[in-house]
Design an enzyme around this catalytic site. Structure first.
Site, PDB file in Angstrom:
ATOM      1  N   ASP A 165       0.826  -1.211   0.000  1.00  0.00           N
ATOM      2  CA  ASP A 165       0.000   0.000   0.000  1.00  0.00           C
ATOM      3  C   ASP A 165       0.855   1.254   0.000  1.00  0.00           C
ATOM      4  O   ASP A 165       1.945   1.282   0.579  1.00  0.00           O
ATOM      5  CB  ASP A 165      -0.907   0.029   1.236  1.00  0.00           C
ATOM      6  CG  ASP A 165      -2.029  -0.991   1.173  1.00  0.00           C
ATOM      7  OD1 ASP A 165      -2.357  -1.447   0.063  1.00  0.00           O
ATOM      8  OD2 ASP A 165      -2.580  -1.329   2.248  1.00  0.00           O
ATOM      9  N   TYR A 171       5.452  -8.373   8.909  1.00  0.00           N
ATOM     10  CA  TYR A 171       5.046  -6.971   8.971  1.00  0.00           C
ATOM     11  C   TYR A 171       5.172  -6.460  10.408  1.00  0.00           C
ATOM     12  O   TYR A 171       4.937  -7.201  11.365  1.00  0.00           O
ATOM     13  CB  TYR A 171       3.588  -6.810   8.548  1.00  0.00           C
ATOM     14  CG  TYR A 171       3.305  -7.073   7.092  1.00  0.00           C
ATOM     15  CD1 TYR A 171       3.404  -6.051   6.149  1.00  0.00           C
ATOM     16  CD2 TYR A 171       2.921  -8.330   6.659  1.00  0.00           C
ATOM     17  CE1 TYR A 171       3.124  -6.284   4.817  1.00  0.00           C
ATOM     18  CE2 TYR A 171       2.648  -8.584   5.323  1.00  0.00           C
ATOM     19  CZ  TYR A 171       2.753  -7.549   4.404  1.00  0.00           C
ATOM     20  OH  TYR A 171       2.481  -7.795   3.076  1.00  0.00           O
ATOM     21  N   ASP A 218      -6.857   2.487   7.439  1.00  0.00           N
ATOM     22  CA  ASP A 218      -5.580   3.067   7.849  1.00  0.00           C
ATOM     23  C   ASP A 218      -5.758   4.572   8.046  1.00  0.00           C
ATOM     24  O   ASP A 218      -6.862   5.110   7.920  1.00  0.00           O
ATOM     25  CB  ASP A 218      -4.449   2.725   6.868  1.00  0.00           C
ATOM     26  CG  ASP A 218      -4.639   3.342   5.477  1.00  0.00           C
ATOM     27  OD1 ASP A 218      -5.471   4.256   5.328  1.00  0.00           O
ATOM     28  OD2 ASP A 218      -3.961   2.896   4.539  1.00  0.00           O
ATOM     29  N   ARG A 249      -4.401  -4.266   7.267  1.00  0.00           N
ATOM     30  CA  ARG A 249      -5.436  -3.261   7.557  1.00  0.00           C
ATOM     31  C   ARG A 249      -6.695  -3.914   8.116  1.00  0.00           C
ATOM     32  O   ARG A 249      -7.366  -3.355   8.992  1.00  0.00           O
ATOM     33  CB  ARG A 249      -5.776  -2.473   6.290  1.00  0.00           C
ATOM     34  CG  ARG A 249      -4.698  -1.485   5.862  1.00  0.00           C
ATOM     35  CD  ARG A 249      -5.150  -0.655   4.683  1.00  0.00           C
ATOM     36  NE  ARG A 249      -5.130  -1.388   3.430  1.00  0.00           N
ATOM     37  CZ  ARG A 249      -6.003  -1.237   2.447  1.00  0.00           C
ATOM     38  NH1 ARG A 249      -7.021  -0.399   2.595  1.00  0.00           N
ATOM     39  NH2 ARG A 249      -5.890  -1.914   1.328  1.00  0.00           N
TER      40      ARG A 249
END
Length: 289
Positions: free
Chosen positions: A38, A66, A80, A173
């Protein structure tokens, strides 16, 4: 020019922009990436040039790590910090123990609903375009694999940092959104870094910035360390790369990798095989030079 370029993608850069920058700097050769990151996220973006672009599907099967910061108290339409707030709630009850308990429930194979504003295609059209046109978005849950998820900071002033090791197709997310809904207070991603894909990390000596003038390029066969490597004798190796299935009894050496993919190397190729009825059956052959 064929190879693997590891990028440390900055925040607010699109993955496609990074690919276009590399393509232009390398003389408009075929270039792609192995998994979108993203624009609001940073970290490792694996870019592939020349025939290495055929590695994309294989790289995307590798586990990813992550590091995410989650902000409680508000859910956004993008899940987000870049989105519009669509729900707020009291988060005074959230604490370390509550978070730890909730994270444990995310482990393993589970159904996950991707964000409505995402590049996921519905009937051939990206979900974000459907959503932003004012139409209803109907995204079905899909199975994802989360190998490990844990809190790596103390919860403080509505924010906590977590580490996730997951498989293909996992939306971080969505994890933030689902935590907020579980606690009935709303939540969204404050920041996200992709630290690694397989054994490639953002701390690699071969990491690049999309703004670099020259790129450090890894050879195609450097991907092999991620997969189950099979060694055959020279005669069987040549047969394999000519498309002939090889009996597993002919395997001389086996080196385990990070997932179930099987690969075989020679001086000029990396090949992938499926195990079927006692044979290594070729199904992909990619030039390494």
């Amino acid at each position: 020019m064929t190879g693997i370029i590891l990028l440390n993608k900055p925040e607010n850069f699109k993955s496609t922009d990074c690919v276009n920058i590399i393509r232009k700097k390398l003389g408009n050769i075929k270039t792609g990436h192995a998994g979108t990151l993203d624009s609001t996220a940073s970290g490792l973006l694996i870019t592939l040039t020349g025939s290495a672009s055929r590695l994309s599907d294989f790289i995307m099967t590798l586990p990813k790590i992550y590091i995410a910061e989650i902000k409680f108290g508000a859910e956004t339409d993008t899940c987000d910090y870049s989105g519009e707030i669509i729900y707020t709630g009291d988060y005074s009850h959230v604490n370390n123990n509550l978070i730890d308990s909730a994270l444990y429930s995310f482990m393993g194979i589970r159904e996950q609903v991707p964000p409505e504003i995402s590049a996921l295609k519905i009937n051939g059209k990206p979900a974000y375009k459907i959503k932003r046109s004012g139409q209803e978005v109907n995204i079905k849950p899909r199975a994802v694999m989360i190998y490990k998820i844990s809190r790596i900071s103390d919860y403080y002033e509505g924010v906590v940092k977590i580490k996730i090791i997951c498989g293909k197709g996992t939306y971080i997310r969505s994890i933030a959104r689902d935590l907020g809904r579980k606690f009935k207070c709303g939540a969204h991603l404050k920041s996200l870094v992709r630290f690694s894909v397989g054994n490639f990390t953002v701390e690699s000596d071969f990491i690049n910035s999309p703004l670099d003038e020259n790129f450090k390029i890894l050879p195609v066969n450097s991907i092999a360390e991620n997969f189950n490597q099979v060694r055959l004798n020279a005669f069987d190796t040549k047969k394999f790369f000519n498309g002939i299935a090889i009996p597993v009894t002919h395997v001389e050496k086996f080196k385990p990798g990070l997932n179930s993919q099987i690969c075989i190397l020679d001086d000029n190729n990396i090949g992938f095989a499926e195990l079927k009825s006692g044979f290594l059956k070729p199904f992909a052959n990619i030039k390494t030079c």
